[in-house]
Design an enzyme around this catalytic site. Structure first.
Site, short mmCIF file in Angstrom:
data_model
loop_
_atom_site.label_atom_id
_atom_site.label_comp_id
_atom_site.label_asym_id
_atom_site.label_seq_id
_atom_site.Cartn_x
_atom_site.Cartn_y
_atom_site.Cartn_z
N HIS A 142 32.57 40.88 49.02
CA HIS A 142 31.24 40.41 48.64
C HIS A 142 30.64 39.48 49.68
O HIS A 142 29.69 38.76 49.40
CB HIS A 142 31.30 39.70 47.28
CG HIS A 142 32.04 40.47 46.23
ND1 HIS A 142 33.37 40.25 45.95
CD2 HIS A 142 31.64 41.48 45.43
CE1 HIS A 142 33.76 41.10 45.00
NE2 HIS A 142 32.74 41.86 44.68
FE1 FES Z 1 34.34 38.50 46.50
FE2 FES Z 1 35.99 37.79 48.50
S1 FES Z 1 33.84 37.65 48.43
S2 FES Z 1 36.49 38.70 46.61
#
Ligand code: FES
Length: 180
Positions: A142
């Protein structure tokens, strides 16, 4: 009325070649990584029991990051460059979302070594080293970014990469699982 019948797609000769090439590449990478991992990790029963894990740092070159496993969890060991140390030490840590000075995350006199959990504090992916804007790690899940001290700098990660207990038992050897 006619009904369209969807037939399962057969892999083409090209697909088969691509899969075979990928498998050979993966096997080659594993063969290269194995001698180092075999040297660094104890036998499976020791790991499962959670006993301290000794890691010889001598083979690591400046700028290298390795992953070892302790209590079934991946741990990053980073041999930081002079630039990585400087940027970690001079960052305005009080303004960070999980404020921590670099000095609280390394051992005095061993500032070139960072030993942290390799599990992203957002949802648990394993970030990739030497990527992102902060000489640290980038989590592809993410988009979280950590700096060269493992501190959360961008993206949804709420906290820094957790510290793990370890101690130096010589200048070039650490024991993970016992605090020094
Ligand atoms: Fe979501 Fe690492 S940014 S698990």
């Amino acid at each position: 009325m006619t009904t369209a019948t969807l037939l399962p797609q057969q892999p083409t000769r090209r697909d088969v070649l691509m899969i075979a090439t990928g498998a050979v590449a993966a096997a080659g990478a594993a063969a290269v990584a194995w001698p180092l991992l075999a040297q660094l990790t104890p036998d499976a029963s020791t790991v499962a029991a959670g006993f301290p894990l000794e890691v010889d740092l001598a083979p690591m070159v400046v700028g290298q990051v390795i992953k070892v496993f302790w209590r079934g969890q991946p741990i990053f060991i980073s041999h930081r460059t002079a630039h990585e140390i400087e940027s970690a030490q001079t960052a305005d840590w009080q303004s960070l979302r999980d404020p921590e000075p670099d000095s609280a995350r390394v051992k005095p006199g061993h500032e070139q070594w960072l030993v942290v959990s390799a599990i992203c504090t957002h949802l648990g992916c394993i970030p990739t080293e030497h990527q992102g804007n902060y000489d640290g790690w980038f989590c592809q899940c993410h988009g979280s970014q950590y700096d060269s001290s493992g501190r959360a700098r961008l993206g949804p990660a709420p906290r820094n990469l957790p510290l793990v207990p370890y101690e130096f038992i010589s200048d070039a050897k650490i024991r993970i699982g016992s605090a020094g």
